[in-house]
Motif scaffolding. Structure first.
Motif, PDB file in Angstrom:
ATOM      1  N   CYS A 174       4.765   9.825   0.751  1.00  0.00           N
ATOM      2  CA  CYS A 174       4.981  11.195   1.222  1.00  0.00           C
ATOM      3  C   CYS A 174       4.922  11.208   2.738  1.00  0.00           C
ATOM      4  O   CYS A 174       4.016  10.616   3.332  1.00  0.00           O
ATOM      5  N   GLN A 175       5.889  11.850   3.376  1.00  0.00           N
ATOM      6  CA  GLN A 175       5.825  12.061   4.820  1.00  0.00           C
ATOM      7  C   GLN A 175       6.164  13.522   5.095  1.00  0.00           C
ATOM      8  O   GLN A 175       7.213  14.008   4.709  1.00  0.00           O
ATOM      9  N   LYS A 176       5.234  14.192   5.744  1.00  0.00           N
ATOM     10  CA  LYS A 176       5.349  15.638   5.915  1.00  0.00           C
ATOM     11  C   LYS A 176       5.021  16.050   7.338  1.00  0.00           C
ATOM     12  O   LYS A 176       4.180  15.438   8.006  1.00  0.00           O
ATOM     13  N   GLN A 177       5.672  17.120   7.771  1.00  0.00           N
ATOM     14  CA  GLN A 177       5.326  17.809   9.005  1.00  0.00           C
ATOM     15  C   GLN A 177       4.807  19.192   8.624  1.00  0.00           C
ATOM     16  O   GLN A 177       5.474  19.932   7.894  1.00  0.00           O
ATOM     17  N   VAL A 178       3.595  19.529   9.073  1.00  0.00           N
ATOM     18  CA  VAL A 178       2.970  20.800   8.714  1.00  0.00           C
ATOM     19  C   VAL A 178       2.502  21.497   9.989  1.00  0.00           C
ATOM     20  O   VAL A 178       1.992  20.850  10.904  1.00  0.00           O
ATOM     21  N   PRO A 216       0.827  -1.207   0.000  1.00  0.00           N
ATOM     22  CA  PRO A 216       0.000   0.000   0.000  1.00  0.00           C
ATOM     23  C   PRO A 216       0.861   1.258   0.000  1.00  0.00           C
ATOM     24  O   PRO A 216       1.868   1.338   0.701  1.00  0.00           O
ATOM     25  N   ARG A 217       0.452   2.227  -0.804  1.00  0.00           N
ATOM     26  CA  ARG A 217       1.150   3.514  -0.877  1.00  0.00           C
ATOM     27  C   ARG A 217       0.505   4.453   0.143  1.00  0.00           C
ATOM     28  O   ARG A 217      -0.693   4.711   0.081  1.00  0.00           O
ATOM     29  N   VAL A 218       1.298   4.937   1.065  1.00  0.00           N
ATOM     30  CA  VAL A 218       0.757   5.682   2.201  1.00  0.00           C
ATOM     31  C   VAL A 218       1.338   7.092   2.258  1.00  0.00           C
ATOM     32  O   VAL A 218       2.535   7.292   2.033  1.00  0.00           O
ATOM     33  N   MET A 219       0.460   8.052   2.565  1.00  0.00           N
ATOM     34  CA  MET A 219       0.905   9.401   2.916  1.00  0.00           C
ATOM     35  C   MET A 219       0.821   9.534   4.425  1.00  0.00           C
ATOM     36  O   MET A 219      -0.173   9.153   5.048  1.00  0.00           O
ATOM     37  N   LEU A 220       1.862  10.089   5.030  1.00  0.00           N
ATOM     38  CA  LEU A 220       1.895  10.327   6.468  1.00  0.00           C
ATOM     39  C   LEU A 220       2.060  11.823   6.697  1.00  0.00           C
ATOM     40  O   LEU A 220       3.060  12.418   6.281  1.00  0.00           O
ATOM     41  N   LEU A 221       1.061  12.425   7.338  1.00  0.00           N
ATOM     42  CA  LEU A 221       1.052  13.873   7.551  1.00  0.00           C
ATOM     43  C   LEU A 221       0.878  14.154   9.038  1.00  0.00           C
ATOM     44  O   LEU A 221      -0.177  13.875   9.613  1.00  0.00           O
ATOM     45  N   THR A 222       1.924  14.680   9.673  1.00  0.00           N
ATOM     46  CA  THR A 222       1.822  15.058  11.082  1.00  0.00           C
ATOM     47  C   THR A 222       1.661  16.570  11.167  1.00  0.00           C
ATOM     48  O   THR A 222       2.342  17.318  10.462  1.00  0.00           O
ATOM     49  N   THR A 223       0.746  17.014  12.026  1.00  0.00           N
ATOM     50  CA  THR A 223       0.468  18.442  12.138  1.00  0.00           C
ATOM     51  C   THR A 223       0.771  18.928  13.552  1.00  0.00           C
ATOM     52  O   THR A 223       0.686  18.170  14.516  1.00  0.00           O
ATOM     53  N   GLY A 224       1.120  20.196  13.652  1.00  0.00           N
ATOM     54  CA  GLY A 224       1.395  20.798  14.957  1.00  0.00           C
ATOM     55  C   GLY A 224       2.518  21.815  14.858  1.00  0.00           C
ATOM     56  O   GLY A 224       3.645  21.465  14.499  1.00  0.00           O
ATOM     57  N   THR A 225       2.206  23.064  15.155  1.00  0.00           N
ATOM     58  CA  THR A 225       3.209  24.127  15.104  1.00  0.00           C
ATOM     59  C   THR A 225       4.306  23.905  16.131  1.00  0.00           C
ATOM     60  O   THR A 225       5.435  24.378  15.966  1.00  0.00           O
ATOM     61  N   LEU A 277       5.850  21.203  16.764  1.00  0.00           N
ATOM     62  CA  LEU A 277       6.738  20.092  16.412  1.00  0.00           C
ATOM     63  C   LEU A 277       7.886  20.547  15.525  1.00  0.00           C
ATOM     64  O   LEU A 277       7.721  21.406  14.661  1.00  0.00           O
ATOM     65  N   THR A 278       9.041  19.927  15.746  1.00  0.00           N
ATOM     66  CA  THR A 278      10.182  20.165  14.867  1.00  0.00           C
ATOM     67  C   THR A 278      10.922  18.860  14.642  1.00  0.00           C
ATOM     68  O   THR A 278      10.765  17.894  15.404  1.00  0.00           O
ATOM     69  N   GLU A 279      11.718  18.835  13.601  1.00  0.00           N
ATOM     70  CA  GLU A 279      12.414  17.618  13.191  1.00  0.00           C
ATOM     71  C   GLU A 279      13.568  17.297  14.137  1.00  0.00           C
ATOM     72  O   GLU A 279      14.299  18.202  14.558  1.00  0.00           O
ATOM     73  N   PRO A 280      13.764  16.016  14.501  1.00  0.00           N
ATOM     74  CA  PRO A 280      14.931  15.649  15.307  1.00  0.00           C
ATOM     75  C   PRO A 280      16.222  16.124  14.641  1.00  0.00           C
ATOM     76  O   PRO A 280      16.380  16.020  13.422  1.00  0.00           O
ATOM     77  N   GLY A 281      17.124  16.648  15.444  1.00  0.00           N
ATOM     78  CA  GLY A 281      18.376  17.189  14.916  1.00  0.00           C
ATOM     79  C   GLY A 281      18.372  18.699  14.807  1.00  0.00           C
ATOM     80  O   GLY A 281      19.436  19.329  14.778  1.00  0.00           O
ATOM     81  N   MET A 282      17.177  19.295  14.739  1.00  0.00           N
ATOM     82  CA  MET A 282      17.065  20.751  14.690  1.00  0.00           C
ATOM     83  C   MET A 282      17.132  21.317  16.109  1.00  0.00           C
ATOM     84  O   MET A 282      16.803  20.638  17.083  1.00  0.00           O
ATOM     85  N   LEU A 318      11.744  27.834  21.920  1.00  0.00           N
ATOM     86  CA  LEU A 318      10.891  27.812  23.101  1.00  0.00           C
ATOM     87  C   LEU A 318       9.495  27.338  22.721  1.00  0.00           C
ATOM     88  O   LEU A 318       8.899  27.826  21.755  1.00  0.00           O
ATOM     89  N   GLY A 319       8.982  26.362  23.472  1.00  0.00           N
ATOM     90  CA  GLY A 319       7.640  25.845  23.215  1.00  0.00           C
ATOM     91  C   GLY A 319       7.592  24.703  22.223  1.00  0.00           C
ATOM     92  O   GLY A 319       6.514  24.167  21.952  1.00  0.00           O
ATOM     93  N   GLN A 320       8.734  24.299  21.685  1.00  0.00           N
ATOM     94  CA  GLN A 320       8.751  23.222  20.698  1.00  0.00           C
ATOM     95  C   GLN A 320       9.178  21.888  21.317  1.00  0.00           C
ATOM     96  O   GLN A 320       9.885  21.849  22.327  1.00  0.00           O
ATOM     97  N   ILE A 321       8.753  20.803  20.673  1.00  0.00           N
ATOM     98  CA  ILE A 321       9.214  19.455  21.010  1.00  0.00           C
ATOM     99  C   ILE A 321       9.554  18.744  19.706  1.00  0.00           C
ATOM    100  O   ILE A 321       9.127  19.163  18.625  1.00  0.00           O
ATOM    101  N   TYR A 322      10.323  17.664  19.815  1.00  0.00           N
ATOM    102  CA  TYR A 322      10.676  16.912  18.620  1.00  0.00           C
ATOM    103  C   TYR A 322       9.513  16.023  18.182  1.00  0.00           C
ATOM    104  O   TYR A 322       8.736  15.518  18.999  1.00  0.00           O
ATOM    105  N   ASN A 323       9.418  15.825  16.889  1.00  0.00           N
ATOM    106  CA  ASN A 323       8.312  15.085  16.287  1.00  0.00           C
ATOM    107  C   ASN A 323       8.592  13.581  16.328  1.00  0.00           C
ATOM    108  O   ASN A 323       9.238  13.028  15.442  1.00  0.00           O
ATOM    109  N   SER A 324       8.104  12.916  17.361  1.00  0.00           N
ATOM    110  CA  SER A 324       8.298  11.464  17.464  1.00  0.00           C
ATOM    111  C   SER A 324       7.227  10.697  16.695  1.00  0.00           C
ATOM    112  O   SER A 324       7.450   9.552  16.283  1.00  0.00           O
ATOM    113  N   ASN A 325       6.059  11.304  16.480  1.00  0.00           N
ATOM    114  CA  ASN A 325       4.989  10.611  15.748  1.00  0.00           C
ATOM    115  C   ASN A 325       5.406  10.257  14.329  1.00  0.00           C
ATOM    116  O   ASN A 325       5.145   9.153  13.842  1.00  0.00           O
ATOM    117  N   LEU A 326       6.046  11.206  13.652  1.00  0.00           N
ATOM    118  CA  LEU A 326       6.460  10.966  12.271  1.00  0.00           C
ATOM    119  C   LEU A 326       7.451   9.808  12.203  1.00  0.00           C
ATOM    120  O   LEU A 326       7.380   8.951  11.314  1.00  0.00           O
TER     121      LEU A 326
END
Length: 386
Positions: free
Chosen positions: A215-219, A171-180, A182-187, A191-199
């Protein structure tokens, strides 16, 4: 109105897209789902063969203390037309095709290792012969359709001589995590941010299940951006998974976005904790599973509702009590040791460390009273976490 988890599973399973079938080389099939029964076209082995290094002979020719002339030697893989003559022996190696007429193989350790003549010191208790079809017979079903192909499955298919197999298209899957927040691990965290473990978690699970992530995106929490990303994959995916935006907060507008896109909302709300605001919809012909942004809720409800795998559920007993009241079905983390399951005292929905320590989910029914030690419960799992 919130529906039960069983009803939610029924709905998501009923809207599982059909998977196409493709034929691929056996060597590329590991991890794929078999789309055909594997029927043996030959018997394995296809001939009688020696089970050990030794001497093939007629059992009736054995006489204690009398040597037999060695007519020839047969190695594994030799093409021969050797016929065992009465009163003779044939030197033979493990796996070699037996000469016609042989009904016994004496292991070389029970002989004098003779080359021209061989002295049989004692007869074996068994004939040391592998018959035709000892492993499987022609026409036998070796592997059934729907099985996940692993190394042992591939070996069995290879033994039957098949070079290509029919498998379900992943199956071809799109994964879209939302949340202002959230930020990518390594970045660097602001203040107020956490790393995106869901993605990361959901991507890993999709790959473990043999899915193809198109497709996997953080928006961030922005209606226009989320809608734009969903529109981009129209016609190119079989399934969409989103996280976040499904609760009752000011920025929880996933349902509004999907309705604006003419999606059919099939349910929004399950009588379960965590994951109560989980939503499922159909965007045209594409199923959309919208999970909570809470890491534990997202992982838990993904395991229950993603239809491309069958969860393992077993009944066991609680090794400790759980005292908190449960207004609805409660899913908690635990550790199953093969005899019973220990539920963790702390059950924090945003925690990821507890997920590493756990090896199963535990279903605790609704109720005001504690669930006592020794009570029968259903667990989901366990996973190998050694």
């Amino acid at each position: 109105m919130k529906i039960s988890i069983k009803e939610a599973q029924r709905i998501t399973s009923a809207h599982m897209p059909e998977q196409g079938i493709e034929v691929i080389p056996l060597m590329e099939s590991c991890g794929r789902m078999l789309a055909e029964d594997i029927i043996a076209e030959i018997s394995q082995p296809p001939f009688r063969r020696s089970a050990m290094d030794g001497y093939a002979l007629h059992k009736e020719d054995y006489v204690a203390g009398v040597s037999l002339p060695v007519a020839c030697e047969i190695d594994a893989g030799d093409i021969h037309s050797c016929v065992l003559e009465p009163g003779t022996a044939v030197r033979i190696m493990t796996g070699a095709r037996l000469p016609e007429g042989a009904n016994l193989v004496v292991r070389q350790e029970d002989t004098d290792y003779g080359e021209d003549f061989v002295l049989i010191k004692k007869l074996p208790q068994t004939d040391n012969i592998c018959p035709v079809g000892e492993d499987f017979l022609a026409g036998e079903t070796l592997v059934e359709k729907g099985r996940k192909i692993d190394a042992q499955t591939m070996a069995c298919i290879a033994a039957a001589g098949k070079q290509r197999v029919a498998v379900y298209r992943p199956p071809r899957v799109m994964l879209l995590t939302t949340g202002t927040e959230l930020t990518e691990p390594g970045m660097k965290l602001k203040l107020g941010q956490i790393y995106n473990s869901n993605l990361v978690y959901l991507s890993a699970r999709l790959l473990e299940l043999g899915c193809r992530i198109v497709c996997q995106k953080q928006v961030e929490d922005n209606e226009q951006l989320i809608e734009r990303e969903l529109l981009k994959v129209e016609g190119s995916v079989d399934y969409i998974i989103t996280t976040g935006g499904v609760s009752v907060g000011k920025k929880d507008f996933m349902e509004q976005i999907l309705q604006k896109m003419d999606a059919r909302i099939l349910f929004h709300g399950i009588a379960i904790k965590p994951g109560m605001p989980t939503m499922f919809s159909m965007l045209g012909k594409i199923p959309v599973l919208s999970l909570s942004g809470n890491p534990y809720a997202a992982s838990c409800l993904f395991e229950y509702l993603f239809p491309y795998h069958t969860p393992l559920c077993i009944e066991t007993v609680l090794a400790n009590s759980f005292k908190k009241p449960r207004p609805c079905l409660r899913i908690v983390r635990g550790f199953f040791d093969g005899k019973g399951v220990t539920v963790f005292v702390r059950q924090r929905n945003g925690a990821t460390k507890e997920g590493v320590q756990a090896n199963c989910f535990v279903e605790l029914p609704a109720g005001d009273k504690p669930v006592p030690e020794g009570e029968k419960v259903v667990i989901f799992g366990p996973w190998n976490r050694k």
